[in-house]
Write an enzyme that holds these catalytic residues in place. Structure first.
Site, PDB file in Angstrom:
ATOM      1  N   THR A 100       0.874  -1.561   0.246  1.00 59.21           N
ATOM      2  CA  THR A 100       0.052   0.073   0.001  1.00 59.21           C
ATOM      3  C   THR A 100       0.888   1.512  -0.039  1.00 59.21           C
ATOM      4  OG1 THR A 100      -1.611  -1.250   1.322  1.00 59.21           O
ATOM      5  CG2 THR A 100      -1.825   0.874   1.610  1.00 59.21           C
ATOM      6  N   LYS A 175      -7.691   1.801  -3.164  1.00 63.47           N
ATOM      7  CA  LYS A 175      -7.441   1.213  -1.718  1.00 63.47           C
ATOM      8  C   LYS A 175      -7.847   1.632  -0.356  1.00 63.47           C
ATOM      9  CE  LYS A 175      -4.560  -1.329   1.606  1.00 63.47           C
ATOM     10  NZ  LYS A 175      -5.517  -2.674   2.424  1.00 63.47           N
ATOM     11  N   LYS A 243       0.569   5.300   8.305  1.00 61.47           N
ATOM     12  CA  LYS A 243       0.374   5.799   6.888  1.00 61.47           C
ATOM     13  C   LYS A 243      -0.123   5.307   6.106  1.00 61.47           C
ATOM     14  CE  LYS A 243       1.649   1.825   4.809  1.00 61.47           C
ATOM     15  NZ  LYS A 243       1.276   0.593   3.894  1.00 61.47           N
TER      16      LYS A 243
END
Ligand SMILES: NC(=O)c1ccc[n+]([C@@H]2O[C@H](COP(=O)([O-])OP(=O)(O)OC[C@H]3O[C@@H](n4cnc5c(N)ncnc54)[C@H](OP(=O)(O)O)[C@@H]3O)[C@@H](O)[C@H]2O)c1
Length: 293
Positions: A100, A175, A243
């Site tokens: 990701t 995502k 993150k």
């Protein structure tokens, strides 16, 4: 089909094991080489550098923490790009980045990979270690049809569902918004659990309500046993969740959409990491609320 797999952390190791059980010839590399051992025992071939690991591979999978980590296996004299460039005349390999890393970095990496002569697909996944081991992930895919088609045998071995979101980078965009929703869920569950307990409700009763009531979602239900046991061994760390919410904030900046609650979610997770919870499973955020007066 020869597959090279770079990044054998919590997710990468489970995914690489899954590919071995599905009969793929697997070449592996991890920065910390000791993590290759259990896969080698099951038939994978280890390589000292990404450059060597990707040689001759039809599909290269990267499953790494963040964009810096992906760049670090691509660039430099031992990076995968050197091999892609050297193999330019052969049928083109496809790099499938399943980490990701957000749309902006995925687009930059796509450019670098394509310039070296290989193809690029971004395919970040939804689902944790257990679905990874069972081939039950959801892949959110960006790339040209041709590149995605080349990656399909590997994606199908790892995933129960594959959503093609658009050109390179759009898998990451999907995502990021999906995880953004998950981060709201995380703050909702952990803060309301703390409120319930502070109001004198038994922990198991609150958790039962959360995991069987109208708002039960797989992300809560799957954590039920760990929440009851207050087991914060990381399956997905709070640091990685930070993150991801920062990537959602970056996407808001990129498209010019300001979402105040999403910004507050970032601040909450940031505070949890500052309080020392970053290395624990993300649901350890509840400790932040429990200790508040
Ligand atoms: N865990 C989950 O449930 C989950 C679910 C969906 C998506 N994801 C995403 O999947 C990715 C991997 O997550 P994870 O939980 O497997 O993370 P992890 O257990 O922390 O593993 C991270 C991997 O990245 C490598 N790495 C980190 N920095 C590096 C660098 N500078 N150079 C080379 N390698 C580097 C690590 O190597 P070392 O072993 O040497 O440290 C390790 O192989 C992340 O992007 C995460 O957001 C995770």
């Amino acid at each position: 089909m020869e597959v090279a797999f770079l990044g054998l952390g919590s997710m990468g190791k489970a995914m690489a094991e899954r590919l071995l059980t599905q009969g793929f010839a697997l070449r592996v590399h991890n920065r910390t080489r000791t993590k290759e051992k259990s896969l080698v025992a099951r038939g994978a071939r280890p390589f000292a550098t990404p450059r060597e690991c990707v040689r001759g591979a039809d599909v290269v999978v990267t499953m790494l923490s963040d964009a810096d980590a992906v760049w670090s296996v691509l660039e430099g004299k031992d990076g995968a790009l050197v091999t892609f460039a050297a193999e330019k005349r052969k049928p083109r390999a496809v790099l499938v980045d399943m980490s990701t890393i957000g749309r902006e970095e995925a687009c930059a990496i796509a450019k670098a990979v394509e310039a070296s002569g290989a193809r690029f697909v971004d395919a970040p996944v939804s689902g944790s270690v257990a679905p990874a081991a069972d081939g039950k992930l959801l892949a959110l895919v960006g790339g040209t049809m041709k590149s995605v088609e080349r990656a399909l045998p590997v994606l199908e071995a790892l995933c129960r569902k594959i959503l093609h979101a658009g050109p390179p980078g759009q898998g990451q965009a999907l995502k990021v918004v999906l995880n953004g929703m998950g981060a709201h869920h995380l703050v909702a569950l952990t803060s309301m659990l703390a409120l319930g307990e502070r109001a004198g409700l038994a922990r198991d009763v609150v958790i039962d309500a959360f995991t069987s009531g109208a708002f039960a979602t797989p992300s809560y239900v799957g954590k039920r046993a760990k929440l009851l046991a207050e087991d914060y061994t990381p399956e997905f760390s709070l640091a990685l969740a930070l993150k991801d919410v920062k990537l959602a904030a970056q996407l808001q900046d990129d498209v010019g959409l300001e979402l105040p609650v999403a910004r507050a979610v970032v601040r909450e997770i940031e505070a949890g990491v500052r309080e020392g919870l970053g290395g624990l499973d993300l649901f350890a955020l509840e400790k932040r609320y429990r200790s508040r007066t």
